[in-house]
Design an enzyme around this catalytic site. Structure first.
Site, mmCIF file in Angstrom:
data_model
loop_
_atom_site.group_PDB
_atom_site.id
_atom_site.type_symbol
_atom_site.label_atom_id
_atom_site.label_comp_id
_atom_site.label_asym_id
_atom_site.label_seq_id
_atom_site.Cartn_x
_atom_site.Cartn_y
_atom_site.Cartn_z
ATOM 1 C CB CYS A 13 -0.974 -0.022 1.181
ATOM 2 S SG CYS A 13 -0.189 0.028 2.801
ATOM 3 C CG ASN A 16 4.521 -1.699 5.017
ATOM 4 O OD1 ASN A 16 5.652 -2.041 5.343
ATOM 5 N ND2 ASN A 16 3.531 -2.559 5.011
ATOM 6 C CB CYS A 18 -3.442 1.769 7.098
ATOM 7 S SG CYS A 18 -3.165 3.266 8.069
ATOM 8 N NE ARG A 19 -4.503 1.516 1.893
ATOM 9 C CZ ARG A 19 -4.368 2.228 0.781
ATOM 10 N NH1 ARG A 19 -5.291 2.122 -0.160
ATOM 11 N NH2 ARG A 19 -3.334 3.021 0.620
ATOM 12 C CB SER A 20 0.340 -3.462 2.772
ATOM 13 O OG SER A 20 1.215 -2.538 3.330
ATOM 14 C CG ASP A 131 -5.016 5.714 2.613
ATOM 15 O OD1 ASP A 131 -5.005 5.248 3.763
ATOM 16 O OD2 ASP A 131 -4.137 6.460 2.158
HETATM 17 P P1 4NP Z 1 -1.648 2.878 4.034
HETATM 18 O O1 4NP Z 1 -2.205 4.257 4.622
HETATM 19 O O2 4NP Z 1 -1.177 3.176 2.631
HETATM 20 O O3 4NP Z 1 -2.827 1.978 4.056
HETATM 21 O O4 4NP Z 1 -0.523 2.460 4.965
HETATM 22 C C1 4NP Z 1 -1.456 5.431 4.627
HETATM 23 C C2 4NP Z 1 -0.603 5.669 5.666
HETATM 24 C C3 4NP Z 1 0.125 6.848 5.694
HETATM 25 C C4 4NP Z 1 -0.017 7.774 4.682
HETATM 26 C C5 4NP Z 1 -0.873 7.521 3.630
HETATM 27 C C6 4NP Z 1 -1.591 6.344 3.603
HETATM 28 N N1 4NP Z 1 0.690 8.981 4.736
HETATM 29 O O5 4NP Z 1 0.480 9.836 3.855
HETATM 30 O O6 4NP Z 1 1.512 9.167 5.650
#
Ligand code: 4NP
Length: 158
Positions: A13, A16, A18-20, A131
């Site tokens: 994702c 790294n 939240c989702r992955s 997200d």
């Molecule tokens: P993820 O979520 O892609 O599911 O881990 C996010 C976590 C952090 C950010 C964006 C999406 N960020 O912009 O810091």
């Protein structure tokens, strides 16, 4: 990476956190419950490097723990070797897909990139795992609903 296993899956994702990592934890739990630990190598990575070394987001850890998953991976960024080391690179949304395929060193590597939502059954027709980072707890729960559904499908089909 340890010795090549029968199946190797990398969940990807943006951050790294939240989702992955949730998909990594859910898939590892399902593989373990099926008695297939010896057959699978499962990891996750992020497109960006903002959160490298961090545990998953506390909201995702909390919501996942309510379903019995302990998420304790540390964030890392994707690297070019991942395209050789893994059989499948599973991304969460179209933007992830665009970026990850653009980093693939060749066509064979590009073909390993697929959408996690391709493995949905209960939520068939949903085409992204949105997200949840800027959302509320219900967005984390929804991401987990999709991830559990798709991981079940992955285990059956792959
Ligand atoms: P993820 O979520 O892609 O599911 O881990 C996010 C976590 C952090 C950010 C964006 C999406 N960020 O912009 O810091």
């Amino acid at each position: 990476m340890e010795k090549k296993k029968k199946h190797s899956l990398l969940f990807i994702c943006l951050g790294n956190i939240c989702r992955s990592p949730a998909a990594e934890g859910v898939m590892k739990a399902k593989v373990h419950a099926a008695g297939l630990d010896a057959d699978y190598y499962i990891d996750s990575a992020g497109i960006g490097d903002w959160h490298v070394g961090q545990l998953p987001d506390s909201r995702m850890r909390e919501r996942a723990s309510l379903r019995g998953y302990r998420l304790n991976s540390r964030a890392r960024q994707i690297r070019v070797e991942d395209f050789a080391d893994f059989d499948m690179l599973l991304v969460m949304d179209r933007e992830n897909y665009r970026i990850v395929t653009s980093k693939a060193p060749n066509d064979e590597a590009r073909k390993k990139v697929c959408m996690l939502t391709d493995y949905l059954s209960i939520h068939k027709g949903t085409d992204v795992v949105p997200d949840p980072y800027y959302g509320d707890l219900s967005d984390f729960d929804y991401a987990l609903d999709l991830i559990e559904d798709a991981c079940e499908g992955l285990l059956e089909m792959y």
